[in-house]
Design an enzyme around this catalytic site. Structure first.
Site, PDB file in Angstrom:
ATOM      1  N   PHE A 109       0.761  -1.301  -0.495  1.00  0.00           N
ATOM      2  CA  PHE A 109       0.036  -0.187  -0.313  1.00  0.00           C
ATOM      3  C   PHE A 109       1.049   1.453  -0.425  1.00  0.00           C
ATOM      4  O   PHE A 109       1.511   1.572   0.974  1.00  0.00           O
ATOM      5  CB  PHE A 109      -0.811  -0.257   1.446  1.00  0.00           C
ATOM      6  CG  PHE A 109      -2.177   0.931   1.116  1.00  0.00           C
ATOM      7  CD1 PHE A 109      -3.021   1.140   0.677  1.00  0.00           C
ATOM      8  CD2 PHE A 109      -1.573   2.268   2.268  1.00  0.00           C
ATOM      9  CE1 PHE A 109      -3.961   2.453  -0.083  1.00  0.00           C
ATOM     10  CE2 PHE A 109      -2.214   3.992   2.327  1.00  0.00           C
ATOM     11  CZ  PHE A 109      -3.545   2.857   1.040  1.00  0.00           C
ATOM     12  N   ASP A 166       9.391   2.914   1.450  1.00  0.00           N
ATOM     13  CA  ASP A 166       7.806   3.871   2.301  1.00  0.00           C
ATOM     14  C   ASP A 166       7.936   3.328   3.204  1.00  0.00           C
ATOM     15  O   ASP A 166       7.340   2.347   3.717  1.00  0.00           O
ATOM     16  CB  ASP A 166       7.234   3.270   1.585  1.00  0.00           C
ATOM     17  CG  ASP A 166       5.487   3.738   1.908  1.00  0.00           C
ATOM     18  OD1 ASP A 166       5.592   3.975   2.772  1.00  0.00           O
ATOM     19  OD2 ASP A 166       5.164   3.599   0.824  1.00  0.00           O
ATOM     20  N   LYS A 224       2.330   9.747   8.365  1.00  0.00           N
ATOM     21  CA  LYS A 224       1.833   9.365   9.700  1.00  0.00           C
ATOM     22  C   LYS A 224       2.007   9.553  10.577  1.00  0.00           C
ATOM     23  O   LYS A 224       1.733  10.372  11.427  1.00  0.00           O
ATOM     24  CB  LYS A 224       1.788   7.672   9.124  1.00  0.00           C
ATOM     25  CG  LYS A 224       0.432   7.098   8.795  1.00  0.00           C
ATOM     26  CD  LYS A 224       0.318   6.222   8.647  1.00  0.00           C
ATOM     27  CE  LYS A 224      -0.829   5.729   7.737  1.00  0.00           C
ATOM     28  NZ  LYS A 224      -0.678   5.125   6.154  1.00  0.00           N
TER      29      LYS A 224
END
Ligand SMILES: *Cc1c(COP(=O)(O)O)cnc(C)c1O
Length: 388
Positions: A133, A218, A247
């Site tokens: 993702f 990532d 995040k």
């Protein structure tokens, strides 16, 4: 009319209607609009690293918003420079930074850097992992290996080849001298908090070195202390060419970052990329407060307690525990994660039904030993309730 009903009528249906409406938080605790208290073991999806309303974050953000909230990139400001320098100091190699507002934007920057590299070197395709993702914008989505969210929005402007995550041989086969870049999560997050076999990330580094493809890590979910390290790749002893963050970095304020190591940090020329809000003073002040107040030693010790406590549970619904640091999945023997999420909420704990058979735990990094113990003690009854 209830808040839920009003939500349903006002918003597009893409999120459904979340069952709980939160009103406020303090540390690891949050309260819903009816005053019910919960221990927050999901932290806004690994975002609220300092917990809720941390005094240092509140002070940094309040001061900054009262001083200078926004400049655009027509002007520079001190908080962005301090934050970039701070991040560079935590990394193991010379690099350059670009600030964005979110994870997907950090990956868009990485993707555009890679496109520039690919054009310059005459390379033609990307490699990414099945079930990976990377975000919802078209560039990041094209690299996302989850058919259900990707395929309906294709075709995409680039050729992306997907390989099974954790299989170094498959990666080696897929990456040739024609490959622009390999996008990988050091541990897959949305796929179910799935760490790869030992040595996988090192193998990815070797494969990229041998072929000249860029290695893009990532770490949008895994960085900023989540695994007990500042950056997950540091545990593997591997430096990527490009690193993306978001995040946990802002502790709840929106910020993303794309880090280019060495030559990859100089691929953009003036005018190649930009963001009006990216690296705004308020988000940078928040991120500096996060970096100043995280205690990796605490993360490691409390994470060991959580993992050990969960691993000691013998329950017919619990298959095991996987993950890194304060970022775990309780893996179930049956597809009952939604029931576990609901039973946990009824018992006063917020967790996330990440996959049908996996419950994600990503509490604030300031969670205490007592709070972890309270969760571990409550979990068997939660599992029993979910199994019933
Ligand atoms: C959450 C996430 C993203 C997307 O971040 P947004 O801020 O939602 O755009 C990208 N990659 C990974 C690994 C993520 O966990």
């Amino acid at each position: 009319m209830s808040l839920h009903k009003r939500f349903e009528q006002a918003f597009m249906p893409n999120y459904g209607v979340p069952p709980i409406a939160l009103a406020r938080g303090e540390g690891t605790r949050v309260w819903d609009v009816d005053g019910r208290e919960y221990l927050d073991f999901i932290g806004g999806i690994a975002v609220s690293s300092l917990g809720h309303a941390h005094p240092a974050l509140v002070e940094a953000v309040s001061k900054q918003v009262a001083t200078l909230a926004h400049t655009s990139n027509l002007f520079l400001h001190e908080p962005e420079v301090l934050l970039a320098e701070r991040l560079l100091g935590l990394l193991d190699a010379p690099a350059r930074i670009f600030f964005a507002n979110s994870g997907t934007e950090a990956n868009e920057a990485a993707y555009k850097l890679a496109v520039k590299y690919g054009k310059r070197e005459g390379r033609s395709y990307f490699v990414a992992a099945e079930n990976g993702f990377h975000g919802r914008t078209i560039g990041a989505l094209s690299l996302t290996g989850k058919k259900a969210i990707r395929d309906q929005f294709g075709p995409f402007p680039v050729d992306v080849r997907f390989v099974p995550y954790g299989d170094a041989d498959a990666l080696k086969e897929a990456v040739t001298g024609d490959c622009i870049a390999v996008f990988l999560e050091p541990t897959q997050g949305e796929a179910g908090v799935v760490p790869p076999p030992d040595g996988y990330f090192e193998a990815a580094r070797q494969i990229c070195d041998a072929t000249g493809a860029l290695l893009v890590a990532d770490e949008i979910q895994s960085a900023i202390g989540r695994t007990g390290h500042w950056f997950a790749h540091q545990a593997d002893g591997v430096t990527p060419d490009i690193l993306t963050l978001a995040k946990g970095l802002g502790g709840g304020l929106p910020i993303g970052a794309c880090v280019g190591f060495g030559e990859a940090g100089r691929l953009f020329d003036k005018g190649d990329h930009g963001s009006t809000f990216g690296g705004n003073p308020v988000s940078c002040a928040a991120a500096l407060a996060v970096l100043d107040n995280l205690d990796l030693g605490h993360v490691k010790s409390v994470a060991a307690g959580l993992r050990g406590g969960l691993e000691a549970i013998r329950h017919p619904l619990l298959k095991g525990v996987r993950g890194r640091g304060l970022w775990l999945a309780a893996v179930l023997k049956e597809e009952r994660s939604a029931q576990v999420q609901q039973a946990a909420a009824e018992a006063g704990f917020l967790v996330n039904a990440l996959q049908p058979d996996a419950v994600r735990l990503a509490p604030p990094l300031v969670v205490t030993h007592e709070e972890v113990n309270a969760f571990v003690e409550a979990f068997p009854a939660i599992l029993s309730e979910a199994a019933a």
